[in-house]
Design an enzyme around this catalytic site. Structure first.
Site, short mmCIF file in Angstrom:
data_model
loop_
_atom_site.label_atom_id
_atom_site.label_comp_id
_atom_site.label_asym_id
_atom_site.label_seq_id
_atom_site.Cartn_x
_atom_site.Cartn_y
_atom_site.Cartn_z
N GLU A 185 0.86 -0.77 0.02
CA GLU A 185 0.43 0.08 0.40
C GLU A 185 1.33 1.22 0.02
OE1 GLU A 185 -3.16 0.98 -0.38
OE2 GLU A 185 -3.60 -1.56 -1.00
N SER A 468 -52.67 -28.87 34.08
CA SER A 468 -52.54 -29.39 35.56
C SER A 468 -51.71 -29.17 35.93
CB SER A 468 -53.06 -30.88 35.77
OG SER A 468 -54.38 -31.25 34.49
#
Length: 773
Positions: A185, A468
């Site tokens: 770069e 239940s």
């Protein structure tokens, strides 16, 4: 005279123009100077205060290795692969492992947990069947008591910008990556002053020869400025501003500071709405491993991505990625960063990009909703999205993944096909919650039968009658009064109860049968409605509601007699909270999905500890649990007895609501509590009872997660007493030939009509035998 006047005017004009131009020049110079000063102040201030918005990172419960742990080689290998460990026959450093038939060797990475740092360590794990048999370190550490692997990251809470990164310092960056980035770069990075005239001229000539833009002249400093402060507009003003900002950065900050910022800021890919910034996160995104563990060829590939993260994306464009990687390697060897041998070796390596786990970043949406709800009590949205918090959750990936894998098929196996002519509707839906039986930590959660479902979270939001499932609360209320025992005889007979609105309520048993005199424990195990109502009306509906509150339910309850048969709405998560209190022997611990929160640097912010309150006495809880274990052995869950044989004893309860609209089962063992709900979103009939539907799904999944048997020691004040084989209120019908042994509280005795203890006189025992001949 006229000529002289004209000449004077010409002379004045000649003198005025230079002055004007000079003034304009000075004004422009001052303006430019002010602009430069403004840029300089802004850059220095902003860069010194540079702080990225960092997402909160959310981790699953870490896998713990210790002798006796319930873990097999396949589970451990799967976890290591999710963590990005690389399988190798020669383990040379952190992040590597090898697996054999009964042994796994690995070198952990270490991790900074909320409660302390776990060091990186070599571990030799030996298995015996589906358990860890022994755990050894190297020759220096010997036997190891406990090793925690680093936790799997399951999700993030990202900033509104969508950016994600793992900040690092320059010391965290491998030298090969630094060299690769500089080589490809900006190879003059350490010699220029922010802008590189030589690089600009070289790029100009190269582009001129190529007839297009093939090379840029921007330095790393300019690229950083562009990413941090500027738009992508290609105007002259922007290019000048970029150059001035780059100069300012170079004047006030060191090369290392600039390079470190670049390493964290550079854009390196996209995952949906999530932008991958910085090399540390890119290493995990593409290779599933920390940056420091990557070899030269992988670092070179990362260094080549800033030129075009999408164009060179290694998963979508592998050939381009390899070519770009090799260009980076060529630059490195040309500039002397690597040798020719290193170049040849790295260039010959194939691309080894890891596949990302499907859940990474957005996995387990139902559980994540619970995590967000827990966090919302202490943190606002901005803190979660920007401050880089680390959130440690209670999610057990083995349990969660096992549940998700099995749930849809398990539901399909019990689903009742729609009868011909019946209106079409949605498929049978499900929700499931699995918690730790002792701590209340949520280990797994499903809001739908479909894995990864992101819609309506039924586990948290589907509030339905529990049927239940309420009966253990009724029985516990009775046992805690001291007036009732498991041997208390109830009436399972028709009853009509007047209501306040001058109406009446006439309950019935599910099978429309009546059983006359029954024991309290038998009424629970066989889920007898009439006997439960007989008991509940004696002890009082308000007292039963108070027990529901003590067990952890804080929702609305109307004080009607129908509460005794479960006409109270709860979500599966609320049911799990109630049954978790039962599983922890009467100690209520609020369910939680978050264990702790720290800053990104490891500073502890919050600890969601185990806060428990004793809400029922141990003797009553032991008696109730004994009865609930009988649900599997003699009661409504006995159909699953053979499938659960190796897991028993377990405790649980089935639940069915009116017209078979909801099918429930809640049960627990020594380590886990599981709750399953089945139903339709439009509340139509399922055709399933708790036994034929939810129980079967529960059994399938809890078998797969290897729920452990329940071992509960009787309190000191429990006395085992013999009672008649059949419940009766008629002493002459007492049957003591094959008595039942029941745990009663010390000092309590069964009613004379069923008492078979030897305290009776000799004459009474002779008459008992004569009556039973």
């Amino acid at each position: 005279m006229t000529k002289r006047r004209v000449s004077r005017k010409k002379q004045q004009t000649k003198r005025f123009l230079p002055r004007l131009l000079l003034k304009l020049f000075l004004a422009a110079t001052v303006a430019v100077a002010i602009w430069c000063v403004f840029i300089d102040i802004k850059i220095r201030r902003d860069f010194e205060a540079l702080q990225w918005s960092l997402p909160a990172r959310i981790y699953a419960r870490p896998v713990e290795l210790y002798a006796g742990a319930q873990l097999n080689i396949a589970d451990l290998s799967d976890t290591l692969q999710r963590l990005g460990y690389r399988r190798s026959s020669n383990i040379s450093g952190p992040g590597e492992y090898s697996a054999g038939d009964s042994r796994v060797r690995l070198w952990t990475r270490g991790f900074d947990f909320w409660d302390g740092e776990e060091p990186s360590i070599y571990v030799d794990v030996n298995f015996l069947g589906r358990r860890i048999d022994s755990l050894r370190g190297d020759q220096n550490t010997g036997e190891l008591a406990l090793v925690r692997l680093e936790p799997v990251e399951i999700a993030q809470i990202n900033p509104d910008t969508g950016e994600d990164r793992l900040p690092l310092t320059l010391n965290d960056v491998p030298p090969d990556l630094l060299n690769a980035v500089v080589a490809v770069e900006d190879h003059r990075f350490y010699s220029h002053f922010g802008i590189d005239p030589i690089g600009i001229m070289r790029a100009f000539v190269t582009n001129l020869r190529a007839g297009g833009i093939v090379q840029g002249g921007s330095t790393l400093t300019q690229q950083l400025v562009k990413n941090l402060y500027l738009t992508q507009d290609r105007t002259f003003r922007r290019k000048v501003e970029e150059a001035l900002m780059a100069l300012s950065l170079e004047i006030h900050f060191s090369k290392d500071e600039i390079l470190a910022a670049y390493m964290n800021e550079v854009f390196l890919g996209q995952e949906g709405s999530r932008a991958i910034h910085g090399f540390a996160l890119a290493a995990e995104h593409y290779f599933g491993r920390p940056l420091m563990e990557l070899p030269l060829e992988d670092l070179a590939l990362l260094a080549g991505l800033p030129r075009g993260a999408s164009y060179y994306h290694p998963r979508r464009n592998p050939q381009r990625a390899v070519e770009r990687r090799n260009v980076v390697l060529s630059q490195m060897v040309n500039q002397g960063y690597i040798t020719q041998a290193q170049f040849d070796q790295a260039r010959a390596r194939p691309l080894q990009v890891a596949e990302r786990p499907a859940q990474r970043g957005s996995g387990y949406p139902a559980f994540m909703e619970l995590v967000r709800a827990d966090l919302a009590r202490d943190y606002d949205a901005d803190a979660l999205q920007t401050e880089g918090l680390r959130i440690f959750t209670t999610l057990d990936l083995r349990v969660q993944n096992t549940m998700e894998t099995a749930l849809n098929d398990a539901v399909a196996a019990v689903e009742v096909p729609a009868s011909p002519g019946s209106p079409a509707g949605d498929a049978l839906e499900a929700a499931m919650v699995i918690t730790d039986a002792s701590t209340g930590e949520v280990r797994a959660l499903a809001g739908s039968r479909r894995s990864g479902y992101t819609g309506f979270n039924r586990a948290m939001r589907a509030s339905r009658p529990i049927g239940s499932l309420v009966k253990p609360a009724v029985m516990l209320t009775a046992l805690e009064t001291g007036r009732y025992t498991l041997a208390s005889v109830l009436k399972d007979e028709p009853v009509t109860i007047p209501l306040n609105n001058r109406d009446t309520w006439t309950p019935r048993n599910y099978d429309n049968q009546m059983y006359g005199d029954v024991y309290l424990f038998d009424a629970l195990q066989r889920s007898m409605n009439l006997a439960t109502v007989d008991l509940g009306m004696e002890i009082g509906v308000p007292n039963v509601i108070n027990t529901l509150r003590k067990l952890g339910f804080d929702g609305p309850v109307q004080p009607y007699p129908s509460v005794l048969l479960g006409s109270v709405n709860m979500t599966p998560l609320q049911v799990a909270g109630m049954y978790q209190t039962l599983a922890s022997n009467g100690f209520r611990s609020p369910l939680r999905a978050v264990e702790a929160v720290t800053t990104g640097s490891g500073e502890r912010l919050a600890r969601y500890g185990i806060g428990s309150e004793q809400v029922a006495d141990p003797t009553s809880m032991f008696q109730l649990e004994w009865a609930m274990q009988g649900v599997f052995e003699r009661g409504t869950a006995r159909a699953m007895l053979n499938r659960l044989d190796r897991r028993l004893p377990l405790a649980g309860k089935t639940g069915t609501t009116n017209d078979l609209r909801d099918s429930w089962f809640a049960g627990y063992g020594g380590d886990l509590v599981g709750v399953v709900w089945l139903g339709h979103d439009d509340n139509r009939e399922t055709g399933l009872t708790g036994s034929s539907g939810a129980l079967r799904v529960w059994t399938d999944i809890m078998n797969r997660v290897e729920i452990q048997p329940r071992q509960n020691i009787a309190p000191a004040d429990v006395s085992w007493q013999r009672v008649s084989a059949q419940a009766t209120r008629n002493e002459s019908a007492r049957d003591c030939r094959s008595p039942l042994m029941l745990p009663l509280r010390e000092g309590q005795s069964a009613a004379p009509s069923v008492n078979c203890e030897s305290g009776d006189s000799v004459i009474e025992r002779i008459f008992d035998r004569l009556r039973n001949l």
